[in-house]
Design an enzyme around this catalytic site. Structure first.
Site, mmCIF file in Angstrom:
data_model
loop_
_atom_site.group_PDB
_atom_site.id
_atom_site.type_symbol
_atom_site.label_atom_id
_atom_site.label_comp_id
_atom_site.label_asym_id
_atom_site.label_seq_id
_atom_site.Cartn_x
_atom_site.Cartn_y
_atom_site.Cartn_z
ATOM 1 N N GLU A 104 0.777 -1.379 0.066
ATOM 2 C CA GLU A 104 0.119 -0.134 -0.032
ATOM 3 C C GLU A 104 0.812 1.319 -0.023
ATOM 4 O O GLU A 104 0.427 2.070 0.886
ATOM 5 C CB GLU A 104 -1.083 0.038 1.264
ATOM 6 C CG GLU A 104 -1.765 -1.170 1.014
ATOM 7 C CD GLU A 104 -2.997 -1.116 2.036
ATOM 8 O OE1 GLU A 104 -4.207 -1.553 1.928
ATOM 9 O OE2 GLU A 104 -2.875 -0.751 3.264
ATOM 10 N N ALA A 105 1.873 1.422 -0.722
ATOM 11 C CA ALA A 105 2.677 2.386 -1.153
ATOM 12 C C ALA A 105 2.010 3.357 -2.049
ATOM 13 O O ALA A 105 2.184 3.199 -3.272
ATOM 14 C CB ALA A 105 4.037 2.053 -1.404
#
Length: 591
Positions: free
Chosen positions: A253-254
């Site tokens: 979840e970057a």
């Protein structure tokens, strides 16, 4: 006309023509097979043949390229095709031959790792021993420890840690207890996204990938990279004393990539945001493997899912890490399709990750076993579908999130979810859906936990069982209160916002409403007191305060506001003539 055309040929001529067509078709098909070199199978060189290894002394020496030239190499857009290799024989996991299959032929994960997320509702040190004993009873094989700000960092991060952070002595005690209970210990350190606990602070704000969002670190920046390495080393140097077969680098979840100045510069060498991300994941995994050669690196899969297979191969990620495919939905056929598995098919070893808490909405605080059980049932189907495509499906990480992220509210606390964990574990060990019948769990807990949202069983035996009972009772009482506040015509007619702000209402109705208010308020206020007492036995006081403030505070404030309104109205003998609402007076003045 056509009929006459066909009629002029003899039967033997037609037979020869048919034979000629058949031979031509066979020839064309065979030729196409020899011409095609494309295959979607994998090739893994046999370890016994040193000539097939890139570092083998039997290979011809290869010219050394400068490091800078390597980083600026243009990405290959040709697909990487490999040849299938039979699964290694005699693979064992925890003393059992792999693969372990149920009588129905379903894959049973032989590593069952329970994730403990300490970025929300961390436990007092003494609770870990009780918890680890419970994990033994339900046949968990290990734990994934995500310390976040509870780890006692000593370097530049000393000032960023939680005020309740464990001491190093406590960390070692926790690891000793896990080892004593024969649990494999895997540390998790986020190395790309989910670094809000650091980046939210003024001291580290300059290291954000995007200045507005304290989520992703500007990993291309040299100072940020040094900080990441420092985090890894501080955690790993403690864990390696107690066995560190695996190290999880997070990398999920970057949402912001290629924005900070350093990333903009680096992206010129890597060509795309996806490749920039893979470059960082690869160097992080390489750093761990070089520092700790006996350790395998794990990473969440979602940031790999958008990458091209050729890019994954370019950065040698298949040699550097094992992906952990995670999804917490009830139907993984929709949310984890076969196409996702195909993206990582060149990795020899993969993991899956289910959830047993913290994945049913950011503000879910009560038990909803059904959701998580369906997720685990779906994982059985997934594993069985794909395990033959990989050398080894290493195991299942059963995620237990405390928050959706560092800034989110608390989700389910651990006692609320332990019955769900036990039923989920039983499901995976059986390798099949159990259709609501969990005999091992019922015997273990000495009760039959309900599956529906917010329901509870009394008299269960497990760590924190009283908290489980109180929170689910609280949920039921709150649902009753919601219905009362929404539907009761006397409450909404005579103790509304108008009565609160102007102390105007009917004594007749107020007397009736007061009894109903107390009927709802008394049990919830008692629950708040009981819950605080029980929770403070397991959690730090700030966690208890936050939980009650988040999930009970508004209701308790509402009760007090209505009581004050009732007092004011009840003591008033006269009331003003209409219009008495300020907004109505203002409108009348304007006209």
């Amino acid at each position: 006309m056509l009929r006459g055309f066909f009629g002029r040929r003899s039967r033997s001529a037609w037979v020869r023509l048919i034979y000629l067509c058949i031979v031509t078709i066979i020839f064309l098909f065979a030729t196409s097979q020899f011409k095609s070199t494309t295959t979607h199978a994998r090739f893994v060189p046999e370890p016994s043949d040193p000539r097939l290894h890139p570092n083998s002394p039997l290979q011809a020496p290869k010219a050394q390229e400068p490091a800078a030239a390597e980083t600026t190499k243009k990405p290959s857009r040709q697909p990487h095709h490999t040849t299938a290799k039979p699964r290694t024989e005699n693979v064992e996991i925890n003393g059992e031959k792999y693969p372990k299959l149920s009588p129905d032929g379903n894959l049973i994960p032989q590593r069952r790792i329970v994730h403990l997320d300490l970025k929300g509702a961390p436990y007092k040190p003494e609770f870990f021993t009780e918890l680890f004993a419970f994990f033994n009873r339900i046949q968990a094989t290990g734990i994934l420890l995500e310390w976040e700000d509870m780890f006692p960092f000593k370097g530049r991060l000393r000032g960023a840690i939680n005020k309740n952070a464990y001491s190093m002595e406590t960390v070692e005690h926790i690891l000793q207890e896990a080892q004593k209970h024969h649990l494999q210990i895997i540390p998790l350190v986020q190395t790309m996204g989910h670094l809000e606990w650091i980046l939210k602070l003024e001291e580290f704000a300059h290291l954000r990938e995007d200045t507005r969002f304290p989520q992703v670190i500007c990993f291309s920046d040299e100072n940020a990279w040094e900080l990441i390495k420092e985090m890894i080393e501080e955690v790993a140097n403690v864990h390696k004393k107690y066995g560190m077969s695996y190290f999880h680098i997070g990398a999920d979840e970057a949402f912001q990539i290629g924005i900070c100045n350093a990333s903009i510069t680096q992206i010129k060498k890597e060509f795309t945001r996806e490749r920039l991300m893979l470059w960082h994941i690869a160097r992080t995994a390489r750093f761990v493997k070089e520092k700790y050669p006996e350790t395998q690196v794990l990473a969440w899969h979602d940031m790999l899912a958008s990458a091209m297979e050729s890019d994954i191969e370019d950065y040698k990620l298949t040699e550097l890490l094992q992906p952990v495919l995670w999804n917490y939905a009830e139907d993984l056929d929709i949310y984890l399709p076969r196409s996702t598995w195909m993206i990582v098919r060149n990795f020899r070893n993969v993991w899956g990750s289910s959830a047993w808490k913290g994945a049913d909405g950011p503000a879910r605080y009560s038990t909803n076993a059904n959701h998580y059980l369906k997720n685990h049932e779906s994982w059985i189907k997934q594993f069985t579908m794909v395990y033959k495509d990989f050398e080894v499906v290493e195991g299942l990480i059963m995620a237990g999130w405390s928050r959706y992220d560092h800034f989110a509210v608390l989700a389910e606390t651990i006692p609320v979810a332990l019955p769900t964990l036990a039923m989920s574990m039983e499901t995976m060990i059986e390798g099949r859906p159990l259709a609501g019948n969990y005999p091992v769990t019922s015997e273990l807990l000495q009760c039959t936990p309900p599956l529906d949202l917010g329901f509870t069983a009394t008299g269960c035996k497990f760590p924190g069982n009283r908290i489980y009972e109180l929170i689910n009772e609280m949920y039921q009482k709150q649902m009753q209160l919601r219905t009362y506040r929404l539907d009761d015509y006397e409450l909404n007619g005579w103790l509304s916002r108008v009565a609160d702000d102007y102390s105007v209402s009917s004594h007749w109705y107020i007397d009736k409403i007061e009894n109903m208010i107390e009927m709802h308020a008394t049990p919830l206020e008692q629950l708040a007191d009981d819950l605080r007492f029980e929770m403070e036995r397991i959690f730090f006081k700030d966690t208890v305060d936050e939980f009650i403030f988040t999930y009970l505070g508004e209701d308790l404030e509402w009760f007090n506001r209505k009581r004050e309104t009732i007092r004011k109205v009840s003591t008033s003998q006269t009331f003003p003539k209409r219009p008495f609402i300020e907004s109505a007076k203002s409108e009348k003045t304007c006209t």
